[in-house]
Write a protein that holds these residues in place. Structure first.
Motif, mmCIF file in Angstrom:
data_model
loop_
_atom_site.group_PDB
_atom_site.id
_atom_site.type_symbol
_atom_site.label_atom_id
_atom_site.label_comp_id
_atom_site.label_asym_id
_atom_site.label_seq_id
_atom_site.Cartn_x
_atom_site.Cartn_y
_atom_site.Cartn_z
ATOM 1 N N ARG A 12 58.003 50.199 -45.850
ATOM 2 C CA ARG A 12 56.980 49.686 -45.077
ATOM 3 C C ARG A 12 55.769 50.834 -45.419
ATOM 4 O O ARG A 12 54.552 50.208 -45.614
ATOM 5 C CB ARG A 12 57.328 49.506 -43.818
ATOM 6 C CG ARG A 12 58.149 48.519 -43.476
ATOM 7 C CD ARG A 12 58.497 48.506 -41.889
ATOM 8 N NE ARG A 12 57.364 48.272 -41.270
ATOM 9 C CZ ARG A 12 57.328 48.207 -39.989
ATOM 10 N NH1 ARG A 12 58.507 48.552 -39.286
ATOM 11 N NH2 ARG A 12 56.355 47.978 -39.186
ATOM 12 N N ALA A 52 54.303 50.064 -48.852
ATOM 13 C CA ALA A 52 53.465 48.773 -48.894
ATOM 14 C C ALA A 52 52.359 49.021 -48.299
ATOM 15 O O ALA A 52 51.273 48.381 -48.518
ATOM 16 C CB ALA A 52 54.623 47.773 -48.122
ATOM 17 N N ALA A 53 52.332 49.785 -47.042
ATOM 18 C CA ALA A 53 51.064 50.055 -46.409
ATOM 19 C C ALA A 53 50.002 50.816 -47.273
ATOM 20 O O ALA A 53 48.675 50.594 -47.168
ATOM 21 C CB ALA A 53 51.243 50.710 -45.004
ATOM 22 N N LYS A 54 50.543 51.771 -48.140
ATOM 23 C CA LYS A 54 49.884 52.683 -48.847
ATOM 24 C C LYS A 54 49.217 51.857 -50.120
ATOM 25 O O LYS A 54 47.942 51.895 -50.424
ATOM 26 C CB LYS A 54 50.718 53.739 -49.565
ATOM 27 C CG LYS A 54 50.798 54.673 -48.445
ATOM 28 C CD LYS A 54 51.690 56.064 -49.613
ATOM 29 C CE LYS A 54 52.026 57.022 -48.459
ATOM 30 N NZ LYS A 54 52.855 58.060 -49.209
ATOM 31 N N ALA A 55 49.891 50.671 -50.382
ATOM 32 C CA ALA A 55 49.716 49.800 -51.476
ATOM 33 C C ALA A 55 48.405 48.863 -50.963
ATOM 34 O O ALA A 55 47.276 48.576 -51.608
ATOM 35 C CB ALA A 55 50.629 48.909 -52.099
ATOM 36 N N GLU A 56 48.758 48.635 -49.578
ATOM 37 C CA GLU A 56 47.604 47.781 -49.022
ATOM 38 C C GLU A 56 46.148 48.434 -48.859
ATOM 39 O O GLU A 56 44.995 48.176 -48.923
ATOM 40 C CB GLU A 56 48.454 47.382 -47.737
ATOM 41 C CG GLU A 56 47.210 46.176 -46.997
ATOM 42 C CD GLU A 56 46.975 44.930 -47.879
ATOM 43 O OE1 GLU A 56 46.180 43.877 -47.334
ATOM 44 O OE2 GLU A 56 48.023 44.748 -48.868
ATOM 45 N N ILE A 57 46.572 49.555 -48.488
ATOM 46 C CA ILE A 57 45.395 50.702 -48.266
ATOM 47 C C ILE A 57 44.734 50.745 -49.563
ATOM 48 O O ILE A 57 43.175 50.583 -49.576
ATOM 49 C CB ILE A 57 45.804 52.014 -47.648
ATOM 50 C CG1 ILE A 57 46.367 51.768 -46.141
ATOM 51 C CG2 ILE A 57 44.486 53.000 -47.723
ATOM 52 C CD1 ILE A 57 46.927 53.128 -45.601
ATOM 53 N N LYS A 61 44.645 48.708 -51.946
ATOM 54 C CA LYS A 61 44.027 47.273 -52.349
ATOM 55 C C LYS A 61 42.566 47.259 -51.398
ATOM 56 O O LYS A 61 41.609 46.902 -52.081
ATOM 57 C CB LYS A 61 44.887 46.528 -52.077
ATOM 58 C CG LYS A 61 44.452 45.085 -52.353
ATOM 59 C CD LYS A 61 45.604 44.067 -52.210
ATOM 60 C CE LYS A 61 44.833 42.643 -52.449
ATOM 61 N NZ LYS A 61 45.997 41.462 -51.813
ATOM 62 N N LYS A 62 42.780 47.419 -50.137
ATOM 63 C CA LYS A 62 41.655 47.453 -49.336
ATOM 64 C C LYS A 62 40.495 48.445 -49.480
ATOM 65 O O LYS A 62 39.254 48.131 -49.719
ATOM 66 C CB LYS A 62 41.879 47.596 -48.011
ATOM 67 C CG LYS A 62 42.985 46.653 -47.448
ATOM 68 C CD LYS A 62 42.423 45.258 -47.331
ATOM 69 C CE LYS A 62 43.118 44.264 -46.831
ATOM 70 N NZ LYS A 62 42.717 42.608 -46.801
ATOM 71 N N GLU A 100 38.853 46.904 -52.466
ATOM 72 C CA GLU A 100 37.923 45.841 -52.111
ATOM 73 C C GLU A 100 36.555 46.223 -51.488
ATOM 74 O O GLU A 100 35.391 45.884 -51.570
ATOM 75 C CB GLU A 100 38.596 44.894 -51.184
ATOM 76 C CG GLU A 100 39.734 44.129 -51.893
ATOM 77 C CD GLU A 100 40.415 43.367 -50.814
ATOM 78 O OE1 GLU A 100 40.024 43.589 -49.573
ATOM 79 O OE2 GLU A 100 41.253 42.632 -51.226
#
Length: 237
Positions: free
Chosen positions: A167, A170-175, A177-178, A181
């Motif tokens: 998790r 995944a959070a690091k990857a999402e960060i 990605k954001k 963006e």
């Protein structure tokens, strides 16, 4: 060894803050903290109080990692490992150990060991080589216990930490990605603001040129109007 594994699982369960709920048969099962109807797992009975012995220092045990040397010996682990070693089928060491303990009045350890070996050979026909082999057998059992424990540690680590680590990843990857963006949005904002500035400059320039042109034409007409003004007769009644 089961008790050691149970203790290891307890530690992992405590680290996860495991809660339990009752299944249909009334048995306790693990449930995430905060789940409806969940309650804290019942505490395990405390181990018999025993004064924890300090682990051997690095100087007394060459090759011992610093973390191990600084750790506190757990009496339960010691008892479990000793019990496992007692499962050895080679009794020569036990016979030697019994005689060695009986010679406690002898202060010199080397002399005491020599006399115990001699007594073991005389009374039981046990040679020093057989005693050494019996000790080696117990060391092999001990090594097997270590391997089993390390395997259990890895399994408990995967169970207690692995899912959470996934998790986190995944959070690091999402960060990331954001963040990408956000960088793209920031670049778009800058580009749009530049376009606004250019458009505003163009509009302001056209407005200024129109005002200047308007003033010229207005001045010309005003001058013409002033020139003919004296010749205009009023038609007012």
């Amino acid at each position: 060894m089961k008790d050691l594994f149970d203790k290891l699982k307890d530690a992992g369960r405590d680290a996860r803050g495991t809660f339990v709920v009752l299944d249909e048969d009334g048995n306790e099962v693990e449930a995430p903290a905060g789940a409806p109807g969940a309650r804290p797992a019942a505490p395990r009975p405390a181990a018999p109080s025993a004064a924890p012995a300090s682990a051997p220092t690095a100087g007394s045990a060459p090759g011992v990692p610093a973390a191990v040397a600084a750790a506190t010996v757990d009496p339960e682990f010691v008892q479990g490992l000793q019990a496992a070693c007692q499962g050895s089928k080679k009794a020569a060491y036990t016979q030697f150990q019994t005689l060695y303990s009986a010679l406690g009045a002898i202060g010199d350890p080397a002399q005491r060991a020599q006399l115990a070996l001699s007594a073991a050979q005389a009374s039981h026909g046990v040679t020093p080589q057989q005693v050494a082999e019996a000790i080696d057998d117990r060391l092999a059992i001990l090594a097997a216990e270590r391997q089993a424990f390390d395997k259990a540690v890895q399994a408990e680590t995967d169970h207690s930490i692995g899912a959470t680590q996934k998790r986190i990843d995944a959070a690091k990857a999402e960060i990331a990605k954001k963040a990408d963006e956000i960088r793209q949005l920031e670049a778009t904002r800058v580009e749009l603001e530049r376009g606004i500035a250019e458009a505003r400059a163009a509009i302001d320039g056209n407005s200024a040129r129109f005002a200047a042109s308007y003033a010229v034409v207005e001045a010309e007409l005003a001058a013409e109007r002033a020139r003919i003004a004296p010749f205009i007769t009023s038609n007012a009644k």
